[in-house]
Design a protein around this motif. Sequence first.
Motif, PDB file in Angstrom:
ATOM      1  N   GLY A 233      -8.596   9.067  21.950  1.00 32.39           N
ATOM      2  CA  GLY A 233      -8.604  10.263  21.108  1.00 32.39           C
ATOM      3  C   GLY A 233      -7.218  10.597  20.579  1.00 32.39           C
ATOM      4  N   ILE A 234      -6.214  10.557  21.457  1.00 32.84           N
ATOM      5  CA  ILE A 234      -4.834  10.853  21.053  1.00 32.84           C
ATOM      6  C   ILE A 234      -4.311   9.757  20.127  1.00 32.84           C
ATOM      7  CG2 ILE A 234      -2.448  11.078  21.875  1.00 32.84           C
ATOM      8  CD1 ILE A 234      -3.623  12.462  24.387  1.00 32.84           C
ATOM      9  N   ALA A 235      -4.628   8.496  20.458  1.00 25.51           N
ATOM     10  CA  ALA A 235      -4.208   7.372  19.602  1.00 25.51           C
ATOM     11  C   ALA A 235      -4.810   7.510  18.203  1.00 25.51           C
ATOM     12  CB  ALA A 235      -4.626   6.045  20.230  1.00 25.51           C
ATOM     13  N   ALA A 236      -6.078   7.932  18.140  1.00 24.64           N
ATOM     14  CA  ALA A 236      -6.747   8.109  16.846  1.00 24.64           C
ATOM     15  C   ALA A 236      -6.139   9.268  16.063  1.00 24.64           C
ATOM     16  CB  ALA A 236      -8.241   8.351  17.053  1.00 24.64           C
ATOM     17  N   ALA A 237      -5.733  10.340  16.764  1.00 23.23           N
ATOM     18  CA  ALA A 237      -5.080  11.472  16.096  1.00 23.23           C
ATOM     19  C   ALA A 237      -3.772  11.015  15.453  1.00 23.23           C
ATOM     20  CB  ALA A 237      -4.814  12.593  17.098  1.00 23.23           C
ATOM     21  N   LEU A 238      -3.004  10.200  16.168  1.00 23.57           N
ATOM     22  CA  LEU A 238      -1.732   9.678  15.639  1.00 23.57           C
ATOM     23  C   LEU A 238      -1.982   8.722  14.474  1.00 23.57           C
ATOM     24  CD1 LEU A 238       0.024   8.979  19.064  1.00 23.57           C
ATOM     25  CD2 LEU A 238       0.645  10.776  17.447  1.00 23.57           C
ATOM     26  N   TYR A 239      -2.972   7.852  14.637  1.00 12.91           N
ATOM     27  CA  TYR A 239      -3.298   6.869  13.593  1.00 12.91           C
ATOM     28  C   TYR A 239      -3.832   7.556  12.331  1.00 12.91           C
ATOM     29  CZ  TYR A 239      -7.366   4.316  11.609  1.00 12.91           C
ATOM     30  OH  TYR A 239      -8.342   3.817  10.796  1.00 12.91           O
ATOM     31  N   ASN A 240      -4.574   8.657  12.519  1.00  8.33           N
ATOM     32  CA  ASN A 240      -5.128   9.385  11.377  1.00  8.33           C
ATOM     33  C   ASN A 240      -4.059  10.068  10.529  1.00  8.33           C
ATOM     34  OD1 ASN A 240      -7.793   8.701  11.452  1.00  8.33           O
ATOM     35  ND2 ASN A 240      -8.553  10.760  11.769  1.00  8.33           N
ATOM     36  N   PHE A 241      -2.862  10.265  11.106  1.00  7.45           N
ATOM     37  CA  PHE A 241      -1.734  10.759  10.304  1.00  7.45           C
ATOM     38  C   PHE A 241      -1.469   9.787   9.164  1.00  7.45           C
ATOM     39  CE2 PHE A 241      -0.718  13.956  13.403  1.00  7.45           C
ATOM     40  CZ  PHE A 241       0.091  14.863  12.727  1.00  7.45           C
ATOM     41  N   GLY A 242      -1.478   8.493   9.500  1.00  9.38           N
ATOM     42  CA  GLY A 242      -1.260   7.472   8.480  1.00  9.38           C
ATOM     43  C   GLY A 242      -2.433   7.353   7.534  1.00  9.38           C
ATOM     44  N   PHE A 243      -3.643   7.378   8.091  1.00  9.12           N
ATOM     45  CA  PHE A 243      -4.867   7.226   7.299  1.00  9.12           C
ATOM     46  C   PHE A 243      -4.964   8.302   6.222  1.00  9.12           C
ATOM     47  CE2 PHE A 243      -9.267   7.762   6.213  1.00  9.12           C
ATOM     48  CZ  PHE A 243      -9.888   6.537   6.404  1.00  9.12           C
ATOM     49  N   PHE A 244      -4.788   9.565   6.623  1.00  9.08           N
ATOM     50  CA  PHE A 244      -4.958  10.664   5.662  1.00  9.08           C
ATOM     51  C   PHE A 244      -3.719  10.913   4.811  1.00  9.08           C
ATOM     52  CE2 PHE A 244      -8.804  11.467   8.046  1.00  9.08           C
ATOM     53  CZ  PHE A 244      -9.670  11.840   7.032  1.00  9.08           C
ATOM     54  N   THR A 245      -2.567  10.403   5.228  1.00  5.62           N
ATOM     55  CA  THR A 245      -1.401  10.423   4.332  1.00  5.62           C
ATOM     56  C   THR A 245      -1.692   9.518   3.146  1.00  5.62           C
ATOM     57  OG1 THR A 245       0.180  10.896   6.102  1.00  5.62           O
ATOM     58  CG2 THR A 245       1.046   9.837   4.116  1.00  5.62           C
ATOM     59  N   LEU A 246      -2.237   8.334   3.440  1.00  4.09           N
ATOM     60  CA  LEU A 246      -2.581   7.396   2.369  1.00  4.09           C
ATOM     61  C   LEU A 246      -3.693   7.966   1.480  1.00  4.09           C
ATOM     62  CD1 LEU A 246      -2.828   3.612   2.454  1.00  4.09           C
ATOM     63  CD2 LEU A 246      -4.866   4.826   1.747  1.00  4.09           C
ATOM     64  N   LEU A 247      -4.739   8.498   2.106  1.00  5.75           N
ATOM     65  CA  LEU A 247      -5.902   8.959   1.347  1.00  5.75           C
ATOM     66  C   LEU A 247      -5.596  10.195   0.496  1.00  5.75           C
ATOM     67  CD1 LEU A 247      -8.873   7.985   1.151  1.00  5.75           C
ATOM     68  CD2 LEU A 247      -9.468   9.727   2.820  1.00  5.75           C
ATOM     69  N   ALA A 248      -4.848  11.156   1.062  1.00  8.16           N
ATOM     70  CA  ALA A 248      -4.617  12.422   0.367  1.00  8.16           C
ATOM     71  C   ALA A 248      -3.382  12.421  -0.528  1.00  8.16           C
ATOM     72  CB  ALA A 248      -4.485  13.563   1.393  1.00  8.16           C
ATOM     73  N   PHE A 249      -2.379  11.584  -0.190  1.00  9.60           N
ATOM     74  CA  PHE A 249      -1.131  11.668  -0.953  1.00  9.60           C
ATOM     75  C   PHE A 249      -0.908  10.509  -1.927  1.00  9.60           C
ATOM     76  CE2 PHE A 249       3.528  11.495  -1.534  1.00  9.60           C
ATOM     77  CZ  PHE A 249       3.688  12.758  -2.088  1.00  9.60           C
ATOM     78  N   ALA A 250      -1.467   9.327  -1.618  1.00  5.41           N
ATOM     79  CA  ALA A 250      -1.270   8.175  -2.522  1.00  5.41           C
ATOM     80  C   ALA A 250      -1.680   8.453  -3.974  1.00  5.41           C
ATOM     81  CB  ALA A 250      -2.015   6.951  -1.983  1.00  5.41           C
ATOM     82  N   PRO A 251      -2.789   9.216  -4.227  1.00  3.68           N
ATOM     83  CA  PRO A 251      -3.147   9.489  -5.627  1.00  3.68           C
ATOM     84  C   PRO A 251      -2.037  10.155  -6.442  1.00  3.68           C
ATOM     85  CG  PRO A 251      -4.983  10.061  -4.200  1.00  3.68           C
ATOM     86  CD  PRO A 251      -3.811   9.740  -3.289  1.00  3.68           C
ATOM     87  N   PHE A 252      -1.142  10.893  -5.762  1.00  2.00           N
ATOM     88  CA  PHE A 252      -0.074  11.603  -6.475  1.00  2.00           C
ATOM     89  C   PHE A 252       1.067  10.679  -6.904  1.00  2.00           C
ATOM     90  CE2 PHE A 252      -1.999  15.130  -4.052  1.00  2.00           C
ATOM     91  CZ  PHE A 252      -2.209  16.021  -5.095  1.00  2.00           C
ATOM     92  N   VAL A 253       1.210   9.510  -6.256  1.00  3.90           N
ATOM     93  CA  VAL A 253       2.343   8.626  -6.586  1.00  3.90           C
ATOM     94  C   VAL A 253       1.912   7.383  -7.371  1.00  3.90           C
ATOM     95  CG1 VAL A 253       3.636   9.384  -4.552  1.00  3.90           C
ATOM     96  CG2 VAL A 253       2.243   7.312  -4.401  1.00  3.90           C
ATOM     97  N   LEU A 254       0.611   7.168  -7.513  1.00  2.00           N
ATOM     98  CA  LEU A 254       0.129   5.963  -8.196  1.00  2.00           C
ATOM     99  C   LEU A 254       0.316   6.018  -9.717  1.00  2.00           C
ATOM    100  CD1 LEU A 254      -3.095   5.229  -6.108  1.00  2.00           C
ATOM    101  CD2 LEU A 254      -1.117   3.739  -6.321  1.00  2.00           C
ATOM    102  N   GLY A 255       0.386   7.236 -10.261  1.00  2.00           N
ATOM    103  CA  GLY A 255       0.611   7.382 -11.699  1.00  2.00           C
ATOM    104  C   GLY A 255      -0.542   6.879 -12.552  1.00  2.00           C
ATOM    105  N   LEU A 256      -1.771   7.034 -12.058  1.00  2.00           N
ATOM    106  CA  LEU A 256      -2.964   6.565 -12.773  1.00  2.00           C
ATOM    107  C   LEU A 256      -3.872   7.730 -13.137  1.00  2.00           C
ATOM    108  CD1 LEU A 256      -3.792   3.579 -10.384  1.00  2.00           C
ATOM    109  CD2 LEU A 256      -2.808   3.366 -12.668  1.00  2.00           C
ATOM    110  N   ASP A 257      -4.737   7.519 -14.145  1.00  2.00           N
ATOM    111  CA  ASP A 257      -5.723   8.551 -14.479  1.00  2.00           C
ATOM    112  C   ASP A 257      -6.906   8.443 -13.513  1.00  2.00           C
ATOM    113  OD1 ASP A 257      -7.185   6.346 -15.274  1.00  2.00           O
ATOM    114  OD2 ASP A 257      -7.147   6.822 -17.418  1.00  2.00           O
ATOM    115  N   GLU A 258      -7.932   9.288 -13.758  1.00  2.26           N
ATOM    116  CA  GLU A 258      -9.082   9.336 -12.840  1.00  2.26           C
ATOM    117  C   GLU A 258      -9.776   7.978 -12.721  1.00  2.26           C
ATOM    118  OE1 GLU A 258      -8.365  13.515 -14.269  1.00  2.26           O
ATOM    119  OE2 GLU A 258      -8.424  11.537 -15.194  1.00  2.26           O
ATOM    120  N   HIS A 259      -9.957   7.287 -13.851  1.00  2.00           N
ATOM    121  CA  HIS A 259     -10.608   5.973 -13.827  1.00  2.00           C
ATOM    122  C   HIS A 259      -9.781   4.970 -13.026  1.00  2.00           C
ATOM    123  CE1 HIS A 259     -13.939   6.837 -16.448  1.00  2.00           C
ATOM    124  NE2 HIS A 259     -13.153   7.272 -17.425  1.00  2.00           N
ATOM    125  N   GLY A 260      -8.468   4.969 -13.267  1.00  2.00           N
ATOM    126  CA  GLY A 260      -7.574   4.046 -12.564  1.00  2.00           C
ATOM    127  C   GLY A 260      -7.590   4.266 -11.062  1.00  2.00           C
TER     128      GLY A 260
END
Length: 413
Positions: A233-260
């Motif tokens: 459970g604790i390992a998953a909480a730590l790992y989910n920091f990376g998972f949701f950083t990618l999922l929630a923040f990557a769209p802001f740095v990719l520089g693509l429109d909705e289709h992209g």
Amino acid sequence: MSSSSNISIERSATHTSIQESPGLLQQPKAVWAVFFASIIAFMGLGLVDPILPAISSQLNATKSETTLLFTSYNAVMAVAMLVTGTITSRIGMKKTLLSGIVIIALFSALGGASNGIWELVGLRGGWGLGNALFVATALTAIVTLSNSGNAKAIILYEAAIGLGISVGPLIGGWLGAMSWRGPFFGVATLMVIAFIGLSILMPKGQKMSVSKKKTSLLDPFRALKHRSLLVFGIAAALYNFGFFTLLAFAPFVLGLDEHGLGFVFLGWGLLLAVTSVFMAPKLQQRFGTIKSMCVMLILFALVLLAMGIWTSTQWLVITAVIVAGALLGNNNTLITTAVMNASPVERSTASAAYSFLRFIGGAIAPYLAGKLSEIYNSSVPFIVGAVFVFLSVLFIWMNNKHVNHVDEVEVAH
């Protein structure tokens, strides 16, 4: 002669055992009903991803305010996971699943009709409640109703997640190009379809009836007394920091429109689905659950680190997001299988306790990523995410003696 005869008998017995063991696709109708409803439910997560920059722009919200759409969703889901077992034990799996679907449909539709970021953040919390009821119960239902063992049932569940998450961004990008409200109304419509399908296909059989043993609200906390479950459970909480950083923040740095964005996360989700079904079981059999999990987490941390170092290099970040899908698909199946075999508590209780811890990580990470980018720059969230994922590996290694029994349990099954 006697030795040869014994070998022949052993081979024959092994062959018969293999023939009698139901395959991954030989499941009862109820399992397929939950499987298809799960695909539609998980489309909801991917549908919203391509429209995060559009929501930020059109509702005049900062990155950290927009990432709260994931934070409120995961925070409510984490707490709600604690009561899913209690609810399921009183009203049964089928009613719990249908209740979750109704709540998701209602709050996603209200989200589509909202006019402010804070209103939308609150409604996403309601969506998280519905998702908690559905997700925790769906995993338990598939594992309980499956006739092919824990590992194959979990592979099926992870495949549903992967398919839903991969198709979701494509539909979200298409609907989001018309309006950011489109994906929210799209989720509501899909949930109505899931409700109808589950109502018709899922039987009211004995296994779907209310459990004779009522689950207490304290049971998930008691379950965490088992060191192995607490470690995962604790390992998953730590790992989910990376998972949701990618999922929630990557769209802001990719520089693509909705289709992209839709196409990038389609690639991410497809690799997640394929590896969770075909690659994870092979890794588990050859190297064991714990070793395979640690290798996948180390590679994922390195991918996040690369995204942090070369954030402004668009092709590299796009490639990193898609490759991460393969690593996450493997890891999700491995860690979910490990959790189901980690302790002697009921599966629903183990799932609730584990999910509570992992979604706490998923709640903190998106907002933290947005804030770090505003205070420092867009590279820092990925580097911090990588550090948390590395910490999850260290934590598993430090507690190896408490968790290395999970492969033996799976063999026994």
